[in-house]
Design a protein around this motif. Structure first.
Motif, PDB file in Angstrom:
ATOM      1  N   TYR A 175       0.837  -1.196   0.000  1.00 16.26           N
ATOM      2  CA  TYR A 175       0.000   0.000   0.000  1.00 16.26           C
ATOM      3  C   TYR A 175       0.875   1.251   0.000  1.00 16.26           C
ATOM      4  O   TYR A 175       2.018   1.221   0.465  1.00 16.26           O
ATOM      5  N   ASN A 176       0.287   2.336  -0.495  1.00 16.97           N
ATOM      6  CA  ASN A 176       0.982   3.614  -0.504  1.00 16.97           C
ATOM      7  C   ASN A 176       0.629   4.409   0.748  1.00 16.97           C
ATOM      8  O   ASN A 176      -0.546   4.546   1.093  1.00 16.97           O
ATOM      9  N   ARG A 193       5.964   3.134  -0.289  1.00 18.51           N
ATOM     10  CA  ARG A 193       5.267   1.867  -0.503  1.00 18.51           C
ATOM     11  C   ARG A 193       5.645   0.922   0.629  1.00 18.51           C
ATOM     12  O   ARG A 193       6.829   0.672   0.859  1.00 18.51           O
ATOM     13  N   ILE A 231      -3.481   5.846   4.123  1.00 25.76           N
ATOM     14  CA  ILE A 231      -3.026   4.629   3.456  1.00 25.76           C
ATOM     15  C   ILE A 231      -3.898   4.416   2.222  1.00 25.76           C
ATOM     16  O   ILE A 231      -5.121   4.316   2.344  1.00 25.76           O
ATOM     17  N   ASN A 232      -3.261   4.376   1.057  1.00 27.81           N
ATOM     18  CA  ASN A 232      -3.996   4.243  -0.209  1.00 27.81           C
ATOM     19  C   ASN A 232      -5.102   5.288  -0.336  1.00 27.81           C
ATOM     20  O   ASN A 232      -6.206   5.013  -0.808  1.00 27.81           O
ATOM     21  N   THR A 259       2.139   0.787  -8.106  1.00 31.29           N
ATOM     22  CA  THR A 259       0.715   0.576  -7.830  1.00 31.29           C
ATOM     23  C   THR A 259       0.027   1.923  -7.767  1.00 31.29           C
ATOM     24  O   THR A 259       0.445   2.812  -7.008  1.00 31.29           O
ATOM     25  N   THR A 314      -2.872   3.983  -6.545  1.00 32.08           N
ATOM     26  CA  THR A 314      -3.912   3.940  -5.530  1.00 32.08           C
ATOM     27  C   THR A 314      -4.517   5.329  -5.335  1.00 32.08           C
ATOM     28  O   THR A 314      -3.976   6.340  -5.778  1.00 32.08           O
ATOM     29  N   GLY A 315      -5.658   5.365  -4.660  1.00 33.54           N
ATOM     30  CA  GLY A 315      -6.356   6.624  -4.420  1.00 33.54           C
ATOM     31  C   GLY A 315      -7.564   6.769  -5.325  1.00 33.54           C
ATOM     32  O   GLY A 315      -7.744   6.030  -6.304  1.00 33.54           O
ATOM     33  N   ARG A 355      -4.138  -1.886 -11.850  1.00 35.45           N
ATOM     34  CA  ARG A 355      -3.480  -0.779 -11.152  1.00 35.45           C
ATOM     35  C   ARG A 355      -2.028  -1.103 -10.796  1.00 35.45           C
ATOM     36  O   ARG A 355      -1.165  -0.244 -10.856  1.00 35.45           O
TER      37      ARG A 355
END
Length: 827
Positions: free
Chosen positions: A107-108, A117, A178-179, A484, A486-487, A649
Motif C-alpha cells: 500500500y501507498n 510503498r 493509506i492508499n 501501484t 492507488t487513491g 493498477r
C-alpha cells in the motif's frame, strides 16, 4: 581421592604444556587442523540450531500450523484460500483451538514525508493474540473489527513507527493516510515481533510487513469460492497431532468436492494440507542443511585422522620416554591418561580457535545467506552453540588421541630400552606392521575426501547447468520496479490506462531506452496468478471441468522490453481496447498442448472467471515460453491479456536500455515524479539481479560444500604427504641397505610412489563406493545431473590420483637421493 586426581591432572596439564612448548610446530599444526574442523562444524551447527532446534518466537509455536490449498490434478501444488473455504474450515474443523485469516498487500502511505510503498497485512482480530503478541503501546485489533462498517484502524510495527514517525509518542489515535484513505493508529507492536514472508507467505505481500489492518468479512464472504488470495493460520488444540487434524481436514475437502463439483472438479483432487509453521519456514532448506552438517562432520573426521597421524608419528619419538616412565612404576592407565590429557588439551585449544573461526564464518553467512537462509537474524553463537563446541572438542580429543595412547601404552619395555641403548628408536621398516594404523588413517581421509569432493562436484555441475538454462527472456540491460496506482483518482479505469500509457511513452523517450512495458507477474518475482479456462472444440477427459493456466496482464512494449520472442501472430497494440473482442497471446507451450500440429492464431478460449457478453477470447499471437517460478521448475501453460482491455493498477515495470541500469534509474524517478509525485516505485532490481537471487540458495549450498571439500582435500593431501615423509624418515636405514645391495634411485623412487599410490587407490575405491550410495541423498539439490554422474566420478578420481601422486613423489624423490654410506654410518 578426588584431591589426588585433581593434583595429578594438574601435573598432566603442566607437563603437556611444556611438551607443546618444546615442539611448537607440532602443536600449531594439530590445533589448526582441529580448529578448521571444529570451526566448520560449529558454524553450520549455529545455523541448524537457529532453524531446526530453536522454536519460532511465538506463543505455543509447536501448535501453530499454516494451511495450503492443493489440487495436484490441476498442477497446483500450493495455493491460497477463498473466504468461503476459510469459513468452511473455521466452522467445520474441531481440531483447531483458533483459526485466523490474512491477506497481504503493498500500500501507498502519503501525507507526512515522501510517499512510501509499505508492506501491509490485513488480518482477522485473533491472529496476533494467537501468536502471543502484546502491543508495546495502545491495543491490538478487537473482535468487532472483523465485521464491516467499523472505523478504519491500523497497527504499526516498531520498525515502521521508528523509521517514518521517529518514535512519536503521540501516534496512538493519530490518523495516517493509506492508499488515500484515513486510518486511525490503534497500537504499536513490540520490537521483538515480526511476521516475515518466510513465516506467512502472503500472495501479494512484501518480505516484511510494516502495518497490520483489520480484515472485515461481510456475510456474503461465505459464498465467495473464487478469489483464492488468503492465508489461513491455525493453532491446534492441546494433544491434537498434525496427522489427526489432517484426517479431519480430509473429510472437509471430500465434502467440498461432493457439494461443489463445478468449483472443485474430480480431476483436481482438492485437498487442504496442514503444515507445521516451523516446517513452513525451514522446509525448503532442511535437506541442504542436513547435507552440510554431514559434510562438516566428515571434515572433522579428516582433521581428527590428520592429528592422530601426527600423534602416532610423535609417539615413536616418545617411546623411550614412556618406557622409562613405565620402568619407574607408572601404570598403563597413568600413561594413557597423560597422553589423552595432551590430546584433549589440543582439542580444547582447537575448539577455542574454532569459535573464532565460527564467529567469522557466521558473519560471512549473514552476508552471503540473505536470500538463502530463513531466520537469518537468529543465526549466531549462543550458549547452545558454545556447549556444542565444548562437547565436540572433548569428543574429538578422545577420538584422535585414543589410538596413539593405547598403542604407546603397549610398549615392550625390554626391547624399547634395548633399542635405545643401541641408539635406535625401535622403528620399523617402511613395510612394517607398526605403520598400518597410519595407512588406515590416510585411506580413511582419502575416502572421506572423495565423498565430499564428488558431492561438491555434483553441485557445481548442477549449478553450471542451471546457469545455462534459457529463461525465455534476455535479462541483460533490463531495469524493473513495482508500481501501484492507488487513491480515488485511479478508481477510473480510463485514468489508469492513460497514466500507464504516458509512463511507457516517457520511459521510452529517455536517452538509451529501447522499450518499456509492464506485467502483473514478472518472471522470478514470486508473483503469479492462475485461472480456469476451457478451450473451444476441445473434448475434455472424464471428470475435467476446466484447465488451469497462468494469467498475466501486460502493457506497453513488455515483450520487447523483456526480450520474449514472438513465435507467431502479433503483439498487442493500441487497437486492443475495451470496444474490441478480448485478445489473447499464448505461450508456445500452451499452443503445443492445446492445438498440437495446428495454427493457434484465431483459436478461442474461455476464461471462466471473466464475465463478458462474448464468452470467447481470441488468440492473436504466440510467444516464447518463460521460466516463471524458477529456472529449475517447469512452467505451466500461460497466456497474456492486454492491459488496455484490463487496466490493472499494480504492475511491474520493465525498461530495456543500452545504458547501465543504475545510471538510468535517476532519470526514471524524475519521470515518475513528473507523472504523479504520489506514486512511489519499489522493489527496484535489474533483471540480472532477480536471476541471481533466484539462484542464491543453490549457489550458497554449492559454495559451502565446495569450501568444505577443498579443506578436506587439503587435509587429505597433507595426510598422505605426512605419512610418506614419515615412512621415508623412519626407513632411512632400510633404504640405505637396499641401495647398498644394488637398488637404484629409480627402484627406491618406484618403491615409495607405489606405497603412496596403493594408499590412494584404496582410499579412492572406498570413497567411490561410499559416494555412489551417499550422493543419492542430495538428489533433490541437483539439476540436470544424476547422483552417479560419471563425469564427476571420473574427474574427481583423476584429480585425487594426481594429487596423491604428487604427495608421494616429493618424499620419494628425497628418499632416492639418500647416500647409503651416510645413512648406515649414522645408524
Amino acid at each position: 581421592m578426588r584431591a589426588l586426581f585433581m593434583s595429578t591432572l594438574a601435573q598432566d596439564i603442566r607437563y603437556a604444556l611444556r611438551t607443546f612448548a618444546k615442539n611448537p610446530g607440532f602443536a600449531l599444526a594439530a590445533v589448526l587442523s582441529l580448529a578448521i574442523g571444529i570451526g566448520a562444524n560449529t558454524s553450520i551447527f549455529s545455523v541448524a540450531s537457529a532453524l531446526l532446534l530453536r522454536p519460532l518466537p511465538y506463543a505455543d509455536a509447536e501448535r501453530l500450523v499454516i494451511l495450503w490449498n492443493r489440487s495436484p490434478g490441476l498442477n497446483i501444488t500450493e495455493d491460497w484460500f477463498s473466504t468461503a473455504q476459510y469459513l468452511d474450515i473455521k466452522n467445520g474443523h474441531h481440531g483447531f483451538e483458533q483459526v485466523a485469516i490474512a491477506i497481504g498487500g503493498n500500500y501507498n502511505i502519503t501525507g507526512e514525508g515522501e510517499p512510501e510503498r509499505v508492506g501491509v497485512i490485513r488480518v482477522s482480530s485473533n491472529l496476533l493474540p494467537m501468536l502471543g503478541v502484546v502491543p508495546a503501546y495502545g491495543r491490538v485489533l478487537a473482535p468487532e473489527e472483523d465485521l464491516p462498517g467499523r472505523p478504519a484502524t491500523a497497527l504499526l510495527t516498531e520498525g515502521m513507527w521508528a523509521r517514518r514517525y521517529g518514535h512519536d509518542p503521540r501516534m496512538i489515535g493519530k490518523s495516517i493516510t493509506i492508499n488515500g484513505q484515513p486510518y486511525e493508529v490503534a497500537g504499536i507492536l513490540p520490537q521483538s515481533f515480526s511476521l516475515p514472508r518466510e513465516v506467512l507467505p502472503t500472495l501479494y505481500g512484501t518480505e516484511q510487513a510494516d502495518i497490520f489492518l483489520p480484515l472485515p468479512l461481510a456475510p456474503a464472504a461465505a459464498q465467495v469460492r473464487t478469489n483464492e488470495d488468503y492465508n489461513i493460520v491455525g493453532k491446534l488444540k492441546p494433544g491434537v497431532s498434525v496427522a489427526q487434524a489432517q484426517a479431519e481436514m480430509d473429510t472437509i475437502t471430500a465434502r467440498l468436492r461432493r457439494d461443489f463439483p463445478e468449483n472443485y472438479p474430480p480431476n483436481g483432487r482438492l485437498t487442504f494440507s496442514i503444515v507445521p509453521l516451523l516446517e513452513q519456514v525451514v522446509g525448503n532448506v532442511r535437506t541442504a542443511l542436513l547435507v552440510l552438517l554431514g559434510s562438516v562432520g566428515l571434515v572433522l573426521l579428516i582433521a581428527c585422522a590428520n592429528v592422530a597421524n601426527l600423534l602416532l608419528s610423535r609417539a615413536v619419538a616418545r617411546q623411550q620416554e614412556m618406557a622409562v616412565r613405565a620402568a619407574l612404576g607408572a601404570s598403563r592407565w597413568r600413561i594413557v591418561r597423560q597422553l589423552l590429557t595432551e590430546s584433549v588439551l589440543l582439542a580444547l585449544c582447537g575448539g577455542a580457535l574454532g569459535i573464532f573461526i565460527c564467529v567469522l564464518s557466521v558473519k560471512w553467512i549473514h552476508i552471503l545467506g540473505t536470500k538463502s537462509i530463513p531466520r537469518l537474524a537468529d543465526v549466531g553463537t549462543d550458549g547452545r552453540v558454545l556447549l556444542f563446541t565444548l562437547s565436540l572438542s572433548l569428543l574429538s580429543g578422545i577420538l584422535f588421541g585414543l589410538a596413539p595412547a593405547l598403542r604407546i601404552s603397549r610398549l615392550d619395555l625390554n626391547s624399547t630400552l634395548k633399542d635405545a641403548s643401541r641408539g635406535t628408536a625401535g622403528t620399523s621398516a617402511v613395510w612394517g606392521r607398526g605403520n598400518n594404523v597410519r595407512r588406515l588413517l590416510v585411506i580413511s581421509e582419502l575416502a572421506l575426501s572423495v565423498v565430499l569432493l564428488i558431492g561438491a562436484g555434483l553441485l557445481i555441475r548442477s549449478f553450471a547447468r542451471l546457469q545455462n538454462v534459457l529463461p525465455g527472456f534476455e535479462p541483460r540491460g533490463v531495469l524493473t520496479f513495482d508500481l501501484t496506482m492507488t487513491g480515488r483518482r485511479y478508481n477510473d479505469k480510463q485514468v489508469v490506462r492513460n497514466t500507464y500509457k504516458q509512463l511507457w511513452e516517457r520511459l521510452e523517450h529517455l536517452p538509451g531506452a529501447n522499450a518499456a512495458g509492464g506485467v502483473t507477474s514478472l518472471p522470478l518475482s514470486q508473483a503469479f496468478a492462475w485461472t480456469p479456462i476451457t478451450v473451444e472444440g476441445r473434448r475434455p477427459p472424464p471428470g475435467e471441468k476446466f484447465l488451469n493456466a497462468d494469467e498475466r496482464l501486460v502493457g506497453g512494449h513488455y515483450f520487447e522490453a523483456m526480450g520474449i520472442p514472438l513465435r507467431r501472430g502479433r503483439f498487442f497494440n493500441e487497437q486492443d481496447d475495451a470496444t474490441k473482442p478480448v485478445a489473447v497471446i499464448v505461450d508456445e507451450y500452451m499452443a503445443e498442448q492445446l492445438w498440437p500440429g495446428q495454427d493457434p492464431i484465431g483459436k478461442r478460449i474461455h476464461i471462466v472467471e471473466l464475465k463478458r457478453d462474448d464468452p470467447w477470447q481470441i488468440v492473436v499471437g504466440v510467444v516464447g515460453r518463460v521460466k516463471q517460478d524458477s529456472l529449475d521448475s517447469e512452467p505451466r501453460i500461460a497466456f497474456y491479456l492486454p492491459q488496455t482491455q484490463f487496466p490493472a493498477r499494480a504492475m511491474t515495470v520493465a525498461l530495456r536500455s543500452n545504458t547501465d541500469t543504475a545510471g538510468i534509474l535517476s532519470a526514471v524517478k524524475g519521470e515518475l515524479r513528473a507523472l504523479d509525485p504520489d506514486l512511489p516505485m519499489y522493489y527496484v532490481r535489474s533483471m540480472g539481479q532477480r536471476v541471481d537471487e533466484s539462484l542464491a540458495r543453490r549457489q550458497f549450498s554449492m559454495l559451502l560444500l565446495g569450501v568444505f571439500a577443498g579443506v578436506a582435500l587439503a587435509l587429505a593431501t597433507i595426510g598422505i604427504y605426512g605419512v610418506m615423509a614419515y615412512l621415508v624418515s623412519q626407513g632411512t636405514r632400510e633404504i640405505g641397505i637396499r641401495m647398498a645391495l644394488g637398488a637404484t634411485q629409480r627402484d627406491v623412487l618406484g618403491l615409495i610412489v607405489r606405497q603412496g599410490m596403493t594408499l590412494a587407490i584404496s582410499g579412492l575405491a572406498i570413497g567411490l563406493a561410499g559416494a555412489f550410495v551417499l550422493t543419492r541423498l542430495i538428489r533433490s539439490l541437483l539439476f540436470g545431473v544424476q547422483p552417479t554422474d560419471p563425469v564427476t566420478f571420473v574427474g574427481i578420481s583423476v584429480l585425487l590420483a594426481f594429487i596423491a601422486l604428487l604427495a608421494s613423489y616429493i618424499p620419494a624423490q628425497r628418499a632416492a637421493r639418500i647416500d647409503p654410506m651416510v645413512s648406515l654410518r649414522c645408524d
